[in-house]
Every structure is written in structure tokens, then in C-alpha cells.
Design a protein around this motif. Structure first.
Motif, mmCIF file in Angstrom:
data_model
loop_
_atom_site.group_PDB
_atom_site.id
_atom_site.type_symbol
_atom_site.label_atom_id
_atom_site.label_comp_id
_atom_site.label_asym_id
_atom_site.label_seq_id
_atom_site.Cartn_x
_atom_site.Cartn_y
_atom_site.Cartn_z
ATOM 1 N N PHE A 43 0.826 -1.217 0.000
ATOM 2 C CA PHE A 43 0.000 0.000 0.000
ATOM 3 C C PHE A 43 0.859 1.266 0.000
ATOM 4 C CE2 PHE A 43 -3.348 -2.902 1.516
ATOM 5 C CZ PHE A 43 -4.391 -2.494 0.710
ATOM 6 N N HIS A 44 2.077 1.176 0.560
ATOM 7 C CA HIS A 44 3.004 2.311 0.578
ATOM 8 C C HIS A 44 2.310 3.571 1.127
ATOM 9 C CE1 HIS A 44 6.185 0.206 -1.550
ATOM 10 N NE2 HIS A 44 5.300 -0.191 -2.451
ATOM 11 N N TRP A 45 1.942 3.531 2.382
ATOM 12 C CA TRP A 45 1.208 4.649 2.975
ATOM 13 C C TRP A 45 2.038 5.924 3.008
ATOM 14 C CZ3 TRP A 45 -3.769 4.207 3.192
ATOM 15 C CH2 TRP A 45 -4.350 2.952 3.332
ATOM 16 N N ASP A 46 3.362 5.786 3.006
ATOM 17 C CA ASP A 46 4.200 6.983 2.953
ATOM 18 C C ASP A 46 4.046 7.694 1.612
ATOM 19 O OD1 ASP A 46 5.345 4.724 1.766
ATOM 20 O OD2 ASP A 46 7.358 5.575 1.870
ATOM 21 N N VAL A 47 3.875 6.923 0.529
ATOM 22 C CA VAL A 47 3.654 7.514 -0.791
ATOM 23 C C VAL A 47 2.267 8.151 -0.858
ATOM 24 C CG1 VAL A 47 3.549 7.040 -3.270
ATOM 25 C CG2 VAL A 47 5.219 5.832 -1.834
ATOM 26 N N VAL A 48 1.305 7.505 -0.229
ATOM 27 C CA VAL A 48 -0.048 8.079 -0.178
ATOM 28 C C VAL A 48 -0.010 9.444 0.488
ATOM 29 C CG1 VAL A 48 -2.365 7.805 0.775
ATOM 30 C CG2 VAL A 48 -1.177 5.821 -0.193
ATOM 31 N N GLY A 49 0.673 9.529 1.636
ATOM 32 C CA GLY A 49 0.782 10.813 2.320
ATOM 33 C C GLY A 49 1.537 11.848 1.511
ATOM 34 N N LYS A 50 2.508 11.401 0.725
ATOM 35 C CA LYS A 50 3.310 12.317 -0.088
ATOM 36 C C LYS A 50 2.465 12.989 -1.171
ATOM 37 C CE LYS A 50 7.119 12.257 -3.437
ATOM 38 N NZ LYS A 50 8.140 11.406 -4.108
ATOM 39 N N TYR A 51 1.568 12.224 -1.804
ATOM 40 C CA TYR A 51 0.806 12.748 -2.939
ATOM 41 C C TYR A 51 -0.601 13.207 -2.566
ATOM 42 C CZ TYR A 51 4.374 11.055 -6.157
ATOM 43 O OH TYR A 51 5.550 10.860 -6.825
ATOM 44 N N LEU A 52 -0.995 13.056 -1.299
ATOM 45 C CA LEU A 52 -2.357 13.401 -0.915
ATOM 46 C C LEU A 52 -2.671 14.876 -1.181
ATOM 47 C CD1 LEU A 52 -4.880 12.079 0.304
ATOM 48 C CD2 LEU A 52 -4.094 12.824 2.552
ATOM 49 N N PHE A 53 -1.682 15.740 -0.973
ATOM 50 C CA PHE A 53 -1.875 17.172 -1.203
ATOM 51 C C PHE A 53 -0.963 17.680 -2.333
ATOM 52 C CE2 PHE A 53 -3.111 16.452 3.222
ATOM 53 C CZ PHE A 53 -4.388 17.013 3.219
ATOM 54 N N ASP A 54 -0.625 16.794 -3.249
ATOM 55 C CA ASP A 54 0.178 17.185 -4.405
ATOM 56 C C ASP A 54 -0.592 18.188 -5.260
ATOM 57 O OD1 ASP A 54 2.640 16.371 -6.192
ATOM 58 O OD2 ASP A 54 0.895 16.414 -7.516
ATOM 59 N N SER A 55 0.119 19.105 -5.890
ATOM 60 C CA SER A 55 -0.541 20.166 -6.656
ATOM 61 C C SER A 55 -1.378 19.599 -7.804
ATOM 62 C CB SER A 55 0.505 21.140 -7.205
ATOM 63 O OG SER A 55 1.448 20.463 -8.027
ATOM 64 N N SER A 56 -0.891 18.532 -8.450
ATOM 65 C CA SER A 56 -1.658 17.924 -9.544
ATOM 66 C C SER A 56 -2.942 17.292 -9.026
ATOM 67 C CB SER A 56 -0.810 16.869 -10.265
ATOM 68 O OG SER A 56 0.325 17.452 -10.858
ATOM 69 N N ILE A 57 -2.868 16.633 -7.876
ATOM 70 C CA ILE A 57 -4.059 16.013 -7.281
ATOM 71 C C ILE A 57 -5.066 17.090 -6.879
ATOM 72 C CG2 ILE A 57 -4.903 14.685 -5.308
ATOM 73 C CD1 ILE A 57 -3.537 12.936 -7.322
ATOM 74 N N LEU A 58 -4.584 18.162 -6.281
ATOM 75 C CA LEU A 58 -5.489 19.234 -5.857
ATOM 76 C C LEU A 58 -6.121 19.935 -7.060
ATOM 77 C CD1 LEU A 58 -3.506 20.803 -2.876
ATOM 78 C CD2 LEU A 58 -5.402 19.171 -2.800
ATOM 79 N N HIS A 59 -5.354 20.084 -8.145
ATOM 80 C CA HIS A 59 -5.933 20.674 -9.358
ATOM 81 C C HIS A 59 -7.019 19.770 -9.930
ATOM 82 C CE1 HIS A 59 -6.163 21.233 -13.774
ATOM 83 N NE2 HIS A 59 -6.167 22.515 -13.437
ATOM 84 N N GLY A 60 -6.747 18.471 -9.973
ATOM 85 C CA GLY A 60 -7.756 17.528 -10.438
ATOM 86 C C GLY A 60 -8.973 17.508 -9.539
ATOM 87 N N LEU A 61 -8.746 17.667 -8.227
ATOM 88 C CA LEU A 61 -9.853 17.736 -7.282
ATOM 89 C C LEU A 61 -10.741 18.945 -7.567
ATOM 90 C CD1 LEU A 61 -11.196 16.705 -4.651
ATOM 91 C CD2 LEU A 61 -9.601 18.172 -3.393
ATOM 92 N N GLY A 62 -10.121 20.081 -7.872
ATOM 93 C CA GLY A 62 -10.898 21.273 -8.197
ATOM 94 C C GLY A 62 -11.732 21.092 -9.457
ATOM 95 N N VAL A 63 -11.151 20.438 -10.473
ATOM 96 C CA VAL A 63 -11.900 20.183 -11.707
ATOM 97 C C VAL A 63 -13.071 19.248 -11.433
ATOM 98 C CG1 VAL A 63 -11.757 19.169 -14.019
ATOM 99 C CG2 VAL A 63 -9.893 20.585 -13.166
ATOM 100 N N THR A 64 -12.854 18.243 -10.591
ATOM 101 C CA THR A 64 -13.931 17.310 -10.231
ATOM 102 C C THR A 64 -15.075 18.026 -9.540
ATOM 103 O OG1 THR A 64 -12.466 15.389 -10.071
ATOM 104 C CG2 THR A 64 -14.494 15.323 -8.787
ATOM 105 N N LEU A 65 -14.758 18.885 -8.586
ATOM 106 C CA LEU A 65 -15.798 19.623 -7.870
ATOM 107 C C LEU A 65 -16.536 20.573 -8.813
ATOM 108 C CD1 LEU A 65 -13.921 20.450 -4.547
ATOM 109 C CD2 LEU A 65 -15.771 18.803 -4.875
ATOM 110 N N GLU A 66 -15.800 21.225 -9.699
ATOM 111 C CA GLU A 66 -16.424 22.142 -10.653
ATOM 112 C C GLU A 66 -17.360 21.395 -11.599
ATOM 113 O OE1 GLU A 66 -15.057 25.768 -13.683
ATOM 114 O OE2 GLU A 66 -13.568 24.440 -12.774
ATOM 115 N N LEU A 67 -16.909 20.265 -12.103
ATOM 116 C CA LEU A 67 -17.755 19.469 -12.984
ATOM 117 C C LEU A 67 -19.001 18.976 -12.259
ATOM 118 C CD1 LEU A 67 -15.341 17.192 -15.086
ATOM 119 C CD2 LEU A 67 -16.979 18.878 -15.950
ATOM 120 N N THR A 68 -18.834 18.538 -11.014
ATOM 121 C CA THR A 68 -19.978 18.030 -10.253
ATOM 122 C C THR A 68 -21.015 19.122 -10.037
ATOM 123 O OG1 THR A 68 -18.544 16.453 -9.093
ATOM 124 C CG2 THR A 68 -20.673 16.945 -8.088
ATOM 125 N N ALA A 69 -20.574 20.295 -9.600
ATOM 126 C CA ALA A 69 -21.510 21.381 -9.311
ATOM 127 C C ALA A 69 -22.224 21.854 -10.569
ATOM 128 C CB ALA A 69 -20.764 22.541 -8.649
#
Length: 316
Positions: A43-69
Motif C-alpha cells: 500500500f506504501h502509505w508513505d507515498v499516499v501521504g506524499k501525494y495526498l496534497f500534491d498540486s496535480s491532485i489538488l488541481h484535479g480535485l478542483g476540476v472534479t468539484l467544478e464538474l460536479t456542481a
């Protein structure tokens, strides 16, 4: 003791061995799952923590929320219009609404997304002008409908077909007497629908609409098929470079779980708000239920029409 008086009944609590056995089985399975999540190094939980707030992930999260709304906004507005058209006595309006719902509910949403993405292959330009005559404005289709717009149209127009049936069911749940009474008072059809029918139908419409919103949040992951970088696509782009597939999928799943949990809580409070006119006693909030675990059974919050001294009504 009075010989003519019957003996007091000795109440014996009902035993529920099946409940305890089921609880033990669930507890063991939960412990096994937790142990597997903690001890499996893949599972590599250290890698999960590393990328949880990565800029690419957060940008994709914003697009997901925008599309949903935006997709739900299109879906709710379009679905309400389609539901009213479907219930119209005008056969052209009702037939058009039925055909729209039939097409968009009868074809996979992934196919619709791909169709909007490749619309330029059918019409290279989109124009506005006189029907069958000259055009006043014309632009290339791929400029008018870029990648984000194609995803939005695919999701929103598909959602409108489902929301139309939800809204129609809610409208039909309101007693026809309400409409007749409003017309007797001189209210127009549109005013009756806006001020009488729809507010009462909301109690039926809100629960499935909340489910549709949660479903839409996850359905946005399908737009990765047309290369739009939302949450899932952002994770895919990262693990295509690092080959850390499982940790990135876990990262994406954590964000989806967090967002769906928030939407679930919001849905609960919206349903509770619209239940005020129907329930004399409102169901307890999550915080009231949590507090009730430490001081016994939680006391439900009273609605606006509870009469003092009559608070003992049933739960809803």
C-alpha cells in the motif's frame, strides 16, 4: 396481598443471541481488514501521504468539484423543465420530453462523453443564422466546445434525463387537490407549480437528488476517457511516471470518500430542513446522536409545530 388482584407480571428481557454472534463476526472481519491495510507494505502509505496534497491532485480535485456542481446545476434545471414538459397536456411538449429522456437514459454516459468530444467530426463548424439560410456567426466546433465543455455537456445533459423522472415523481406525489385549490383562488398554472406544488414535492425530490449528486461526483471520473485531467486522471498521470499505481489509486479513493461523506452530511441536513412541515418531531442531528451515546437515548429536536406537553410523538 389482595387475593382478588392478579400477580405482577415479571418482564424478562428478550435475548438476541443472533445479534451478538453477528457483531462478533463483523468485529473479526473488521480487525482482519485493518490488519491487512496496516501490514501490507504494497500500500506504501508513505507515498499516499506524499501525494495526498500534491498540486496535480489538488488541481484535479478542483476540476472534479467544478464538474460536479455545474453538471448538477444543468441536470436539476433541465430535469425540472423536462418534467413539466412531460406532464404537459400538449402532446408535442410531452412527446419531446419523452424522446429526450429515452435517448439520454438509453445510451451509456461514456458513449455520450465520447460523442461530445468528437462532435467536430460531424460538424466542423457551429453557426447561428436563419434556418436553411445564411449564417451570421460561425466558429470551429472544437473551439466552441473545448474539452471541459464537452465533459460538462455530456454529464449535465445526461443527468437532466434522470432528474426529469425524479422531479416528475415528486410532482405527482402532491395531491391534485392542492392544484385545484390554488386554481380556485385564481393562481395561474406557473404560480401554482412554483409556489404550491414544487415546495411540497421537495420532500420527495431531495433524497434521490442527493444520491444523484454523490453519484455524479464519482461519475466525473469517466471524463478521464477524453483526457480531461480531473481527480482520477491526475492520479493516472502521476503513476504513469512513477509506476506507483496502488498508492495513487488509494490517494484518489481517500479524496472521493472524503467528498462523498461531506455530501452525505449536507444531504441529511437539507432533508431535515424540508421535513419540518411534515414531521412534528424532527430526527436528531448526527451531533445529537453522538451525544446521546454518552447520556442514553438521544432526544430528537422538536419541529416548529410541536405543542408543549405533546413532545412524545414518534420518531420519523
Amino acid at each position: 396481598m389482595n387475593p382478588g388482584r392478579p400477580e405482577a407480571i415479571k418482564a424478562v428481557p428478550v435475548r438476541h443471541p443472533g445479534r451478538w454472534a453477528g457483531a462478533v463476526v463483523v468485529a473479526v472481519l473488521a480487525a482482519m481488514l485493518l490488519h491487512a491495510l496496516i501490514t501490507n507494505a504494497q500500500f506504501h502509505w508513505d507515498v499516499v501521504g506524499k501525494y495526498l496534497f500534491d498540486s496535480s491532485i489538488l488541481h484535479g480535485l478542483g476540476v472534479t468539484l467544478e464538474l460536479t456542481a455545474l453538471s448538477m446545476l444543468i441536470g436539476v434545471a433541465g430535469g425540472t423543465l423536462l418534467a413539466i414538459m412531460r406532464l404537459s397536456t400538449n402532446p408535442v411538449l410531452s412527446g419531446t420530453a419523452w424522446f429526450y429522456i429515452w435517448v439520454f437514459r438509453g445510451t451509456p454516459i461514456l458513449v455520450q462523453l465520447l460523442f461530445w468530444n468528437f462532435l467536430g467530426a460531424l460538424w466542423t463548424k457551429l453557426s447561428i443564422g436563419i434556418p436553411f439560410g445564411p449564417s451570421f456567426w460561425s466558429e470551429p466546433t472544437n473551439q466552441v466546445i473545448p474539452l471541459f465543455m464537452a465533459a460538462l455537456l455530456g454529464l449535465g445533459l445526461n443527468e437532466a434525463a434522470y432528474m426529469a423522472e425524479i422531479v416528475r415523481g415528486g410532482i405527482q406525489s402532491v395531491s391534485p387537490g392542492q392544484t385545484e385549490a390554488a386554481h380556485a383562488l385564481g393562481m395561474s398554472q406557473s404560480s401554482t407549480m412554483r409556489r404550491i406544488v414544487l415546495p411540497q414535492a421537495m420532500r420527495v425530490i431531495i433524497p434521490p437528488t442527493g444520491n444523484e449528486t454523490i453519484s455524479m461526483l464519482k461519475t466525473t471520473s469517466l471524463v478521464s476517457a477524453i483526457s480531461l485531467e480531473e481527480l482520477l486522471r491526475a492520479g493516472q498521470n502521476i503513476y504513469s511516471r512513477t509506476f506507483e499505481t496502488i498508492p495513487l489509486l488509494v490517494t484518489v479513493s481517500i479524496w472521493y470518500l472524503l467528498l462523498t461523506s461531506i455530501l452525505t452530511v449536507v444531504q441529511y441536513y437539507i432533508e431535515r430542513h424540508y421535513a419540518r412541515g411534515a414531521n412534528r418531531i424532527l430526527p436528531p442531528t448526527p451531533l445529537q446522536r453522538l451525544a446521546g451515546l454518552f447520556r442514553g437515548r438521544p432526544k430528537p429536536a422538536a419541529g416548529p409545530d410541536v405543542v408543549p406537553g405533546l413532545e412524545g410523538g414518534g420518531h420519523q
